[in-house]
Design an enzyme around this catalytic site. Sequence first.
Site, PDB file in Angstrom:
ATOM      1  N   ARG A 232     -19.854  63.339 -37.571  1.00 36.39           N
ATOM      2  CA  ARG A 232     -20.190  64.781 -37.251  1.00 36.39           C
ATOM      3  C   ARG A 232     -20.583  65.414 -38.596  1.00 36.39           C
ATOM      4  NH1 ARG A 232     -20.566  63.162 -32.570  1.00 36.39           N
ATOM      5  NH2 ARG A 232     -19.390  63.706 -30.810  1.00 36.39           N
ATOM      6  N   GLU A 261     -26.473  71.952 -36.249  1.00 37.40           N
ATOM      7  CA  GLU A 261     -27.173  71.269 -35.514  1.00 37.40           C
ATOM      8  C   GLU A 261     -28.127  72.051 -34.215  1.00 37.40           C
ATOM      9  OE1 GLU A 261     -25.849  67.505 -33.565  1.00 37.40           O
ATOM     10  OE2 GLU A 261     -25.326  66.648 -35.571  1.00 37.40           O
ATOM     11  N   HIS A 280     -29.578  63.479 -34.404  1.00 33.21           N
ATOM     12  CA  HIS A 280     -28.229  62.989 -33.514  1.00 33.21           C
ATOM     13  C   HIS A 280     -28.656  62.102 -32.527  1.00 33.21           C
ATOM     14  CE1 HIS A 280     -23.962  64.559 -32.333  1.00 33.21           C
ATOM     15  NE2 HIS A 280     -24.163  63.363 -32.069  1.00 33.21           N
TER      16      HIS A 280
HETATM   17  P1  NAP Z   1     -12.445  55.701 -33.199  1.00 29.90           P
HETATM   18  O1  NAP Z   1     -12.497  54.211 -32.785  1.00 29.90           O
HETATM   19  O2  NAP Z   1     -11.539  56.626 -33.038  1.00 29.90           O
HETATM   20  O3  NAP Z   1     -12.508  55.697 -34.891  1.00 29.90           O
HETATM   21  C1  NAP Z   1     -12.304  56.547 -35.743  1.00 29.90           C
HETATM   22  C2  NAP Z   1     -11.364  55.899 -37.122  1.00 29.90           C
HETATM   23  O4  NAP Z   1     -11.142  56.967 -38.060  1.00 29.90           O
HETATM   24  C3  NAP Z   1     -10.082  55.707 -36.423  1.00 29.90           C
HETATM   25  O5  NAP Z   1      -9.981  54.380 -36.799  1.00 29.90           O
HETATM   26  C4  NAP Z   1      -9.236  56.553 -37.478  1.00 29.90           C
HETATM   27  O6  NAP Z   1      -8.106  55.487 -38.074  1.00 29.90           O
HETATM   28  C5  NAP Z   1      -9.896  57.047 -38.466  1.00 29.90           C
HETATM   29  N1  NAP Z   1      -9.509  58.286 -38.898  1.00 29.90           N
HETATM   30  C6  NAP Z   1      -9.295  59.238 -38.222  1.00 29.90           C
HETATM   31  N2  NAP Z   1      -8.599  60.349 -39.215  1.00 29.90           N
HETATM   32  C7  NAP Z   1      -9.217  59.944 -40.561  1.00 29.90           C
HETATM   33  C8  NAP Z   1      -9.092  60.347 -41.769  1.00 29.90           C
HETATM   34  N3  NAP Z   1      -8.534  61.615 -42.116  1.00 29.90           N
HETATM   35  N4  NAP Z   1      -9.329  59.785 -42.870  1.00 29.90           N
HETATM   36  C9  NAP Z   1      -9.987  58.341 -42.598  1.00 29.90           C
HETATM   37  N5  NAP Z   1     -10.126  57.930 -41.237  1.00 29.90           N
HETATM   38  C10 NAP Z   1      -9.657  58.633 -40.338  1.00 29.90           C
HETATM   39  O7  NAP Z   1     -14.023  56.420 -33.032  1.00 29.90           O
HETATM   40  P2  NAP Z   1     -15.317  55.937 -33.026  1.00 29.90           P
HETATM   41  O8  NAP Z   1     -15.559  55.219 -31.601  1.00 29.90           O
HETATM   42  O9  NAP Z   1     -15.436  54.802 -34.237  1.00 29.90           O
HETATM   43  O10 NAP Z   1     -16.186  57.082 -33.407  1.00 29.90           O
HETATM   44  C11 NAP Z   1     -16.047  57.537 -34.457  1.00 29.90           C
HETATM   45  C12 NAP Z   1     -16.590  59.077 -34.494  1.00 29.90           C
HETATM   46  O11 NAP Z   1     -17.951  59.046 -34.511  1.00 29.90           O
HETATM   47  C13 NAP Z   1     -16.488  59.763 -32.909  1.00 29.90           C
HETATM   48  O12 NAP Z   1     -15.194  60.417 -33.270  1.00 29.90           O
HETATM   49  C14 NAP Z   1     -17.558  60.891 -33.079  1.00 29.90           C
HETATM   50  O13 NAP Z   1     -17.503  62.015 -33.703  1.00 29.90           O
HETATM   51  C15 NAP Z   1     -18.649  60.084 -33.711  1.00 29.90           C
HETATM   52  N6  NAP Z   1     -19.792  59.576 -33.207  1.00 29.90           N
HETATM   53  C16 NAP Z   1     -20.871  59.959 -33.435  1.00 29.90           C
HETATM   54  C17 NAP Z   1     -21.975  59.423 -32.885  1.00 29.90           C
HETATM   55  C18 NAP Z   1     -23.444  59.751 -32.999  1.00 29.90           C
HETATM   56  O14 NAP Z   1     -24.127  59.702 -32.134  1.00 29.90           O
HETATM   57  N7  NAP Z   1     -23.679  60.178 -34.239  1.00 29.90           N
HETATM   58  C19 NAP Z   1     -21.710  58.483 -31.603  1.00 29.90           C
HETATM   59  C20 NAP Z   1     -20.697  58.112 -31.159  1.00 29.90           C
HETATM   60  C21 NAP Z   1     -19.450  58.673 -32.070  1.00 29.90           C
HETATM   61  P3  NAP Z   1      -6.562  56.340 -38.532  1.00 29.90           P
HETATM   62  O15 NAP Z   1      -6.112  56.644 -37.176  1.00 29.90           O
HETATM   63  O16 NAP Z   1      -5.915  55.010 -38.753  1.00 29.90           O
HETATM   64  O17 NAP Z   1      -6.932  57.211 -39.416  1.00 29.90           O
END
Ligand code: NAP
Length: 321
Positions: A232, A261, A280
Amino acid sequence: MHRVFVSADIPADILSPLHGLAEVDMWEGPGTAPRPALLERLPPCQGWLSMLTDTVDADLLDMVPGLFVISQMSIGVDNIDVAECRRRGILIGHTPDVLTETVADTAFALIAAAVRQLPEGMELVKRGEWGPWDPWAFLGGDLHGSVLGIVGMGRIGKAVARRATGFDMTILYTSRGDKAVPDATRVELVDLLRRSDVVLIAAPLSPETRGMIGRAELAEMRGDAYLVNIARGPLVDTAALVEALAAGSIAGAALDVTDPEPLPPDHPLVGLPNCLVVPHIGSASVRARRAMAQLAVDNLAAALRGGPMPAPLPDAGAMGE
Ligand code: NAP
């Protein structure tokens, strides 16, 4: 019968299961429903199939007293005041997993494009400036043998790490907890920033992560390193990034997401030659978007029937709420 609002045009074959369960009012485009349309059309609804462009705050929720379920067609729910919804007993669904591999493909494409300097080469060809072959022109970095630092080793981070292993990259990561990821080493953020050739942001947007890559963090990155954001926009301080790119204190950036955005065409990020921006499109494949819409409909239908949603938003903490 319940009434639901759908914030974007969803293909009829995917939406059809809702018709037996609720009266469906759908925004038919273009894009997603603007705020005035939400204010006008949501109040009689009990269910809402929302998009990441919808701002779900207390003011809006006050106008929709019967609402008991929000099913969002994305994984990130940073547009929703989750605590306020929980307080009101509103169920929230989202769409994890079905988009992970597509987003990882996009992230890897951005990494490769930035490191191998594809946009600069394309621009030069389009400007008609392709001159005789020069052994010392257009020298970018390599993917193989370089270090990829992943900030946020979740579903998307792990899927990118698998791809990076195939490219013989060394993988570092930060997360609040240890992850069992083969051939990846958990380090402190500052260590990751100093050692990585490419820093990939893949953590959710939360109060804790907002602005986590600012002036001080960018200053820790090497002059030949690239920043890639697939998560994001607001995780990165835009003004600080513009400064770093303009000064050449990092080699470049590739951004699927920005703050704001959409980016206005005269925004400094758009004009910087070492910044690649796409609008995006992380999950924008036919298969992923249809799967996301399907899961959002399944979540909404399950809640309308009074059953558990296949993909409810996890409790506080798991999503960085
Ligand atoms: P996810 O499986 O929840 O992974 C996010 C990871 O970030 C978790 O493993 C978490 O691990 C870690 N995290 C949380 N807070 C943190 C911090 N302060 N410092 C470092 N690591 C941290 O989610 P995902 O499916 O991979 O998606 C991640 C994000 O990508 C989504 O939340 C969304 O905003 C974004 N996204 C973007 C698109 C796009 O079109 N560009 C599409 C899909 C998703 P811990 O809990 O161990 O910290």
